[in-house]
Scaffold this active site. Structure first.
Site, short mmCIF file in Angstrom:
data_model
loop_
_atom_site.label_atom_id
_atom_site.label_comp_id
_atom_site.label_asym_id
_atom_site.label_seq_id
_atom_site.Cartn_x
_atom_site.Cartn_y
_atom_site.Cartn_z
N LYS A 201 0.84 -1.21 0.00
CA LYS A 201 0.00 0.00 0.00
C LYS A 201 0.86 1.25 0.00
CE LYS A 201 -3.53 -2.18 2.75
NZ LYS A 201 -3.09 -2.66 4.07
N GLY A 377 -1.34 0.83 9.86
CA GLY A 377 -1.47 2.26 9.58
C GLY A 377 -1.55 3.07 10.86
#
Ligand code: AMP
Length: 398
Positions: A201, A377
């Protein structure tokens, strides 16, 4: 920063809504392959059972696009919770229909109702007011134990919390533990502090990486991430994973590292394959020689050796994202070597993110890591020093 914690509020006999993170990896047959995130939530759930609460559990799972989809259902999670808690887990038919609200109201002490995947409701990711209010109406107390999504201002994470005062909402045991650990790393990292960033990502991680650079002494980039940087430096990367629009950002990060004297390492060789396939023909090449139509799916042995040397004097290591497509044996060697290097280091080692946590379990290095975070994250944003939206609502004083 002082966080309101579940042990400091009165939950006895109350109806408690617990936002968990049951976003677990599953195989193609919907079998849970790693239930760590479910097991991590048990402390808070058991504490509520012991306090005679009736319990409503909520979580997201994957990224469903258009309402209910069987493959994104939380039914396998209900089964696993049943196995772990040895009690019935009721499942609501939908998230906020009348029947669900009635089921929540009828719960008796110690009973558990699991709502379906929060992301079946379009309002969840939009932090919709109406959805937040409906979710809040189900309970007397709101507990956030979903560290992995606390960096998202979503209805069941942030919106809902506005409907409870500070005596009626709190962080669960898992969230509180994660926040305390990262607070310590941010404020007292033992140096050299090395951050290893990999995975696929790119867009999700570049901003975090930019903010991370001033906090660390060395940055190591591997996995799919690396190719955006390699392309930015003018390398031919063939069909490797890349986000072209982020090339300027990648250059900015490398410039920032140079200006701050932060050492920046990219792979020097890769395992390139003809296709994204475990049976694909693959070969080892220096990054200067990736064939035009091939794709880099793992770091090579020279990179693994280089990165291991980089880690040798580290006193704090933060690792987020695998070095290659570790799910396919052929492309798992780089990640495995880095896992062993991190595990054998004398540094404080922090592993963040579901895939990386899964990886260190497969490599057998799980017990050697200092801390395995349930959030990827979220942990990066905490290290940057940000206050996460889902946590901000639970802060008693700054
Ligand atoms: P993330 O969720 O960003 O940590 O990414 C994890 C995923 O990145 C894993 O499923 C890996 O298979 C994938 N990955 C790692 N390296 C590569 C690569 N070189 N090309 C494509 N995918 C990769």
């Amino acid at each position: 920063m002082k966080l309101q914690e579940i042990k400091n509020i009165n939950i006895s006999g109350k109806r408690v809504f617990i936002r968990c993170d049951f976003n677990v990896p599953m195989d193609e047959y919907n079998n849970i392959t790693d239930d760590r995130r479910i097991r991590s939530a048990l402390n808070t759930i058991r504490y509520c059972i012991d306090n005679d609460c009736s319990i409503i559990l909520a979580s997201h799972f994957g990224r469903p696009k258009n309402g209910f989809e069987e493959k994104f259902s939380l039914k396998p999670v209900a089964k696993r919770l049943h196995t772990l808690l040895k009690q019935e887990i009721k499942m609501a038919p939908s998230i906020v229909c009348d029947q669900t609200i009635a089921m929540a109201k009828e719960l008796k002490a110690g009973e558990i109702l699991l709502l379906e995947n929060m992301r079946f409701e379009a309002g969840e990711t939009k932090n919709d007011e109406e959805l937040s209010a409906k979710l809040a109406s189900m309970a007397d107390i709101y507990i956030n134990d979903a560290f992995g999504v606390s960096h998202r201002a979503h209805a069941s994470v942030e919106g809902i919390s506005k409907h409870f005062d500070i005596e009626h909402k709190a962080a669960g045991f898992l969230l509180a533990k994660e926040i305390k650990f990262f607070h310590h790393i941010v404020h007292n990292p033992k140096r050299p502090f090395v951050s290893i960033v990999g995975g696929s990502k790119v867009s999700g991680k570049l901003e975090a990486l930019y903010n991370l650079v001033p906090k660390v002494d060395k940055v190591v980039i591997g996995g799919g991430m690396a190719f955006t940087f390699l392309k930015a430096l003018g390398h031919e990367i063939g069909n490797s994973l890349v986000e072209d629009d982020l090339i300027p950002e990648a250059l900015k990060i490398m410039e920032e590292a140079k200006n701050l004297g932060v050492k920046f390492y990219l792979p020097v060789d890769v395992v390139a394959a003809e296709a994204f396939d475990k049976e694909a023909i693959a070969k080892l090449v220096p990054v200067q020689e990736i064939p035009k139509d091939w794709m880099g799916l793992d770091i090579g042995p020279a990179s693994a050796l280089l990165f291991s040397e980089v880690l040798e004097d580290a006193n704090t290591i933060l690792w987020n994202g695998p070095m290659g497509v570790y799910e396919m044996d052929k492309f798992a060697k780089g990640s495995t070597k880095i896992s062993h290097a991190v595990a054998s280091s004398y540094a404080t080692t922090v592993v963040g993110g579901g895939d990386t946590a899964d990886l260190v379990r497969i490599t057998g290095d799980e017990d050697e890591m200092t801390f395995i975070s349930t959030g990827g994250g979220a942990s990066l944003e905490l290290i940057e020093g940000k206050v996460l939206p889902g946590v901000k609502a639970l802060v008693i004083e700054e």
